[in-house]
Design a protein around this motif. Structure first.
Motif, PDB file in Angstrom:
ATOM      1  N   PRO A   1       8.317   1.504  28.836  1.00  0.00           N
ATOM      2  CA  PRO A   1       9.068   0.639  27.941  1.00  0.00           C
ATOM      3  C   PRO A   1       9.395   1.131  26.595  1.00  0.00           C
TER       4      PRO A   1
ATOM      5  N   TYR B   1       6.201 -10.031  27.879  1.00  0.00           N
ATOM      6  CA  TYR B   1       6.788  -8.540  28.172  1.00  0.00           C
ATOM      7  C   TYR B   1       8.101  -8.757  28.811  1.00  0.00           C
TER       8      TYR B   1
ATOM      9  N   SER C   1       4.898 -13.685  31.309  1.00  0.00           N
ATOM     10  CA  SER C   1       4.199 -12.846  30.312  1.00  0.00           C
ATOM     11  C   SER C   1       5.371 -12.724  29.228  1.00  0.00           C
TER      12      SER C   1
ATOM     13  N   ARG D   1       0.870  -7.019  32.269  1.00  0.00           N
ATOM     14  CA  ARG D   1       0.506  -5.724  31.824  1.00  0.00           C
ATOM     15  C   ARG D   1       0.518  -4.885  32.917  1.00  0.00           C
TER      16      ARG D   1
ATOM     17  N   GLY E   1      -1.147  -2.943  24.602  1.00  0.00           N
ATOM     18  CA  GLY E   1      -0.047  -3.194  23.533  1.00  0.00           C
ATOM     19  C   GLY E   1      -0.600  -3.652  22.230  1.00  0.00           C
TER      20      GLY E   1
ATOM     21  N   GLY F   1      11.327  -7.173  27.625  1.00  0.00           N
ATOM     22  CA  GLY F   1      11.668  -6.009  28.237  1.00  0.00           C
ATOM     23  C   GLY F   1      13.006  -6.161  28.768  1.00  0.00           C
TER      24      GLY F   1
ATOM     25  N   LEU G   1       3.539  -3.558  34.563  1.00  0.00           N
ATOM     26  CA  LEU G   1       4.156  -2.226  33.685  1.00  0.00           C
ATOM     27  C   LEU G   1       3.409  -1.152  34.224  1.00  0.00           C
TER      28      LEU G   1
END
Length: 484
Positions: A174, A217, A215, A368, A323, A221, A371
């Protein structure tokens, strides 16, 4: 918050010493001080924030759009810490930790500030040492002009500086998209982004997609990826990288789908994710396990982030990558745990106050795993196939030398390799070469990284001068040990 400007201002002992002023350390310090503990937060940087919120209170970057909203959220975490009763020692290096033999159950820590060293004691310790970039050894990565993506981000945040000339960003994860967007917004001339994400990772990550879609993210993202791909040249499926040049970087060569490409550039920024920074917890004697999904060594902690060494907790990304927002929450939980162990909270009250924090942490960690699976680096970037590639930059040890020692001399682990080749014995104490040395030994011997093990580290964890050590006050026991 009470700032410390000289080593003499430190107290002899504290209820809690926290190492590292990133989101986990700042939140742990603020919460612990609110719970009535005497707290020292020691950090080697000149301002609080850690890597992710570096220089958030002092950055010369005034256009908030360049660094993005997530970065500026760090100002609230710093602000809460500054309003607390904690003591703060910036530019202070913690170089040792061990049991205090004069007070069983407490710890003795060695610190250096402004060229002077001091030993203090603590009843509890929280290590909030965060994450480091995973090593990315490719041929030519020691040429001037090649640096990590994280280093470029530090220069942008702390000094408003960007690379001059044509810049190539290469790797996966990321941060690659985040940095590309930040540098482009700051005016950097980005020639290309070379994406090394393995195509096969998508199928392995499929099972984790439902949680990822729910999430925080996902939206962030997607926004980052789309913004960067619209404006910049992206090359996906890169399987090989080489930096070339006579005395300094001139080109980066890459392979994609069996074809070779070359891009002339002045700066190459490398990044393939982050891993927990475990040197300190390792030297403190905490047990670690190899996490196959994060593909990294991770300290073993309980629900309060207490390690296997009683009295030492590990919070934030140093306990496993999650994170910045999750790091702050994990710091809070670690502080509740330390306060309970010190008798400031009974277990029922600890659990009640920590309940909402745990619920929020669960949300922040959702997604998570996707990722971790998607951005697991390709094997050829974990263990460089070309023998001439330097792995240990401090001692200039190559991949070929490590393979040869593992095969011909029967070296089975990184500690034995250290004795033969000195890799891991330079100023960084194996922080940079350790993961790659493990990968190369494991590959050569047909073993896993977990079976191969990791460096066994000892203090001093960070460089300290002989003069600083010699100037430390002598104890009766130390004199007796020498004078017979």
């Amino acid at each position: 918050m009470t700032p410390i400007a000289s080593i003499e201002q430190l107290a002899e002992s504290y209820d809690l010493v926290i190492v590292g002023a990133g989101p986990a350390g700042l939140s742990a310090a603020a919460r612990a001080a609110e719970l009535g503990l005497s707290v020292l937060l020691a950090d080697e940087n000149p301002a609080p924030g850690g890597q992710i919120y570096r220089a958030v209170t002092t950055t010369p970057v005034r256009n908030r759009a360049i660094l993005g909203d997530d970065y500026w959220r760090g100002a609230d975490i710093v602000g809460r810490f500054e309003r607390s009763q904690a003591t703060y020692a910036p530019r202070c290096t913690v170089w040792s930790i061990g049991p205090d033999e004069t007070a069983p159950g407490t710890f003795e820590l060695g610190l250096s500030l402004d060229g002077k060293a001091r030993i203090i004691s603590a009843r509890q310790v929280i290590l909030a040492t965060g994450a480091q970039e995973r090593p990315f050894p490719i041929p030519g990565w020691t040429l001037p002009g090649v640096m990590t993506a994280g280093a470029a981000q530090i220069a942008l945040k702390s000094a408003g500086a960007i690379p001059s000339g044509r810049t190539v960003i290469a790797g996966c994860g990321p941060l690659l998209y985040l940095l590309a967007g930040q540098l482009a917004a700051a005016g950097c001339q980005i020639a290309a982004v070379l994406d090394t994400t393995q195509k096969g990772n998508w199928s392995k990550a499929l099972g984790a997609i439902p949680d990822f879609l729910r999430s925080p993210y996902f939206a962030k993202g997607l926004k980052l990826m789309l913004a960067a791909r619209r404006k910049l040249r992206f090359v996906a499926g890169v399987t090989s990288l080489t930096a070339t040049g006579g005395g300094k970087l001139a080109t980066v060569q890459f392979e994609q789908n069996g074809r070779t490409g070359t891009i002339a550039c002045d700066t190459l920024l490398l990044h393939q994710g982050v891993i927990p920074s475990v040197n300190f917890s390792n030297a403190a004697g905490c047990a670690h396990d190899f996490d196959a999904e994060q593909h990294a060594w991770v300290p073993r902690v309980d629900a309060w982030f207490a390690s296997t060494v009683p009295g030492i907790a590990i919070a934030g990304d140093g306990a496993g990558i999650g994170g910045a927002e999750s790091a702050a929450l994990r710091g809070e939980i670690a502080a509740f745990g330390a306060a309970s162990r010190l008798g400031k909270l009974n277990e029922a009250e600890r659990d009640r106050q920590a309940g909402p924090v745990r619920a929020e942490l669960e949300k922040k960690l959702r997604g998570r795993r996707f990722l971790d699976l998607l951005y697991k680096p390709a094997p050829q970037f974990l263990a460089p196939p070309k023998d001439e590639t330097i792995v240990c930059r401090c001692e200039e040890v190559t991949a070929g030398q490590i393979r040869d020692a593992a095969k011909r001399l029967g070296v089975t682990g990184p500690n034995q390799m250290k004795a033969f080749l000195r890799c891991g014995m330079g100023p960084c104490q194996g922080r940079l070469c350790g993961p790659t040395v493990v990968e190369l030994i494991a590959e050569t011997r047909g073993a896993t990284p977990a079976e191969t093990g990791y460096y066994r580290l000892r203090p001093p964890i960070k460089p300290v001068t002989l003069a600083e050590l010699a100037a430390l006050p002598q104890t009766e026991a130390s004199v007796t040990a020498v004078v017979r």
